[in-house]
Design a protein around this motif. Structure first.
Motif, mmCIF file in Angstrom:
data_model
loop_
_atom_site.group_PDB
_atom_site.id
_atom_site.type_symbol
_atom_site.label_atom_id
_atom_site.label_comp_id
_atom_site.label_asym_id
_atom_site.label_seq_id
_atom_site.Cartn_x
_atom_site.Cartn_y
_atom_site.Cartn_z
ATOM 1 N N GLU A 105 0.877 -1.171 0.000
ATOM 2 C CA GLU A 105 0.000 0.000 0.000
ATOM 3 C C GLU A 105 0.913 1.218 0.000
ATOM 4 O O GLU A 105 1.730 1.396 0.919
ATOM 5 C CB GLU A 105 -0.907 0.014 1.239
ATOM 6 C CG GLU A 105 -1.810 1.249 1.236
ATOM 7 C CD GLU A 105 -2.752 1.309 2.437
ATOM 8 O OE1 GLU A 105 -3.104 0.260 2.998
ATOM 9 O OE2 GLU A 105 -3.122 2.437 2.812
ATOM 10 N N LEU B 196 -6.055 10.765 1.838
ATOM 11 C CA LEU B 196 -6.803 11.099 0.612
ATOM 12 C C LEU B 196 -8.125 11.761 0.991
ATOM 13 O O LEU B 196 -8.799 11.333 1.936
ATOM 14 C CB LEU B 196 -7.068 9.831 -0.208
ATOM 15 C CG LEU B 196 -5.818 9.196 -0.827
ATOM 16 C CD1 LEU B 196 -6.133 7.827 -1.407
ATOM 17 C CD2 LEU B 196 -5.226 10.100 -1.920
ATOM 18 N N ILE C 64 -9.461 4.668 2.402
ATOM 19 C CA ILE C 64 -9.761 6.042 2.838
ATOM 20 C C ILE C 64 -10.623 5.992 4.100
ATOM 21 O O ILE C 64 -11.573 5.210 4.180
ATOM 22 C CB ILE C 64 -10.486 6.835 1.721
ATOM 23 C CG1 ILE C 64 -9.683 6.767 0.412
ATOM 24 C CG2 ILE C 64 -10.692 8.296 2.149
ATOM 25 C CD1 ILE C 64 -10.257 7.585 -0.727
#
Ligand code: PXP
Length: 407
Positions: free
Chosen positions: A315, A357, A376
């Motif tokens: 990630e 984000l 998110i």
């Protein structure tokens, strides 16, 4: 399936991402306006390629790519000959075969400092253009035309998606943060997770921190029962939490660095510096059937280390891109993320991205074709608090008004 990819070559030294090549080939067909046609791509070794080259072109030794158009001259392999293909004359919707020698592609990739997949993509593009009648050997003008078309297509590929639609996983930690502010039972991250899934989330992420500041053990246990998509347990690689993960068996775990004093995860894992320890954790998880993602900065050294120790996913940390103080810095961070996501994807890692984000910064990351999923949390919980406020006030007002009418 319009693009079929078959392997007639053993390549012990390379992991070929057939999904990537098929998707790129499908994009090429679409860009050339022949997406209704079937295309076969065969990956062979130098021995088979030498035979084909000798048999069809009377040339000795291997070549990189041969195209066999499904046309009247279908028995002529073309490397440098135009296929002069009149698509409308073909009764069945097949373009023909592109045969590529992986051995030669590997040598060329080294020579041109490209990744194997980029070299194979170039050869597929070249072969496809031959199938469509382009021929760089006819004249200088033809060569120029073919080269221009190649550049145009490769440029378009660079900006097109290579994964299916990007998925959105929701981190519900901050629902638990609100609950923990009063130490009560509401709001419940388990209920929030169900709503997220009903709204289309592809996964639920929770971070069980060592200090249990938001998500509690009970949450993870219940989420394991209720999440219908995919439960991704974020965690530091410490023994207590590893044992909990092995007991609960989430669908995957994401290993993150964890410091007690931090407000949130501040940076990626230094995988390169902790290879041995992380490899052990990955191994334990894999034995329990739990794939592991490593949360890392967009840094080639970390990507290579993650690949070496057997991570399934990485990630990529988007925090610096989101927090950039000016547009120039943001652009630089974005370009680094794009390039590193590509490197990871080329190595065969599955690539996720997340952290920080929000409604302004997500679109560019979501458009990157190598990133499969975004994680998110904060921005969505923050937005929910605002957009849900009107309804929450009206619901309470209705109770107050109804009660005062009765009273
Ligand atoms: N990915 C990781 C690894 C994280 O640690 C976090 C924060 O818990 C997120 C994604 C989500 O970040 P944010 O809450 O800023 O959206």
């Amino acid at each position: 399936m319009p693009v079929t990819l078959s392997f007639h070559a053993d390549c012990p030294n390379c992991r070929i991402n057939s999904r990537l090549l098929q998707r790129r080939a499908s994009t090429l067909l679409r860009e050339c306006r022949v997406s209704g046609y079937d295309l076969s791509i065969r990956l062979v070794n130098d021995t088979e390629m030498s035979w084909l080259n000798e048999h069809y072109r009377h040339k000795s030794g291997p070549t990189n790519v041969l195209s066999f158009p499904l046309s009247e001259n279908a028995d002529e392999g073309t490397e440098n000959h135009g296929a002069n293909l009149q698509l409308a004359q073909i009764p069945i919707k097949e373009l023909g075969d592109i045969v590529i020698s992986v051995d030669t592609a590997l040598r060329e990739a080294k020579e041109f400092h490209q990744s194997l997949h980029d070299r194979l993509t170039w050869l597929i593009t070249h072969g496809l253009l031959h199938l469509l009648g382009y021929d760089h050997e006819l004249s200088e003008a033809d060569a120029g035309q073919m080269l221009d078309k190649e550049h145009e297509l490769l440029n378009k590929l660079h900006h097109s998606r290579s994964t299916a639609m990007t998925q959105l996983a929701i981190n519900v930690d901050h629902i638990a943060t609100i609950r923990q502010a009063r130490g009560g039972v509401e709001p419940d991250p388990v209920a929030a997770a169900a709503i997220c899934e009903m709204a289309g989330a592809a996964g639920i992420v929770v971070h069980l921190r060592e200090d249990r500041r938001h998500i509690q053990d009970r949450d993870v246990r219940l989420l394991r029962e209720t999440v219908k998509t995919r439960l991704n347990l974020e965690m530091g690689a410490n023994k207590e939490i590893i044992d909990i993960a092995l007991g609960i068996k989430p669908n995957m775990v994401t290993l993150v660095p964890e410091k007690r004093q931090e407000l949130t995860t501040e940076g990626g894992l230094d995988v390169a510096a902790q290879k041995k320890m992380l490899a052990k954790t990955i191994d334990k998880m894999k034995k329990a059937g739990i794939p592991v993602s490593l949360f890392i900065d967009a840094d080639l050294r970390q990507i290579k280390a993650a690949h070496e120790i057997g991570a399934t996913f990485v990630e990529i940390h988007t925090g610096r891109y989101c927090d950039a103080s000016n547009e120039k810095a943001r652009e630089q961070e974005f370009q680094t993320i794009a390039a590193m996501a590509d490197e990871a994807y080329q190595l065969g890692l599955r690539v996720f991205a997340g952290h920080g984000l929000n409604y302004q910064t997500t679109d560019r990351i979501a458009a990157l074709d190598t990133i499969e999923e975004l994680s998110i949390g904060h921005a969505i919980v923050a937005r929910a608090a605002i957009t849900g406020l009107d309804r929450a006030v009206r619901d309470m007002l209705a109770i107050v008004q109804e009660a005062s009418r009765i009273g």
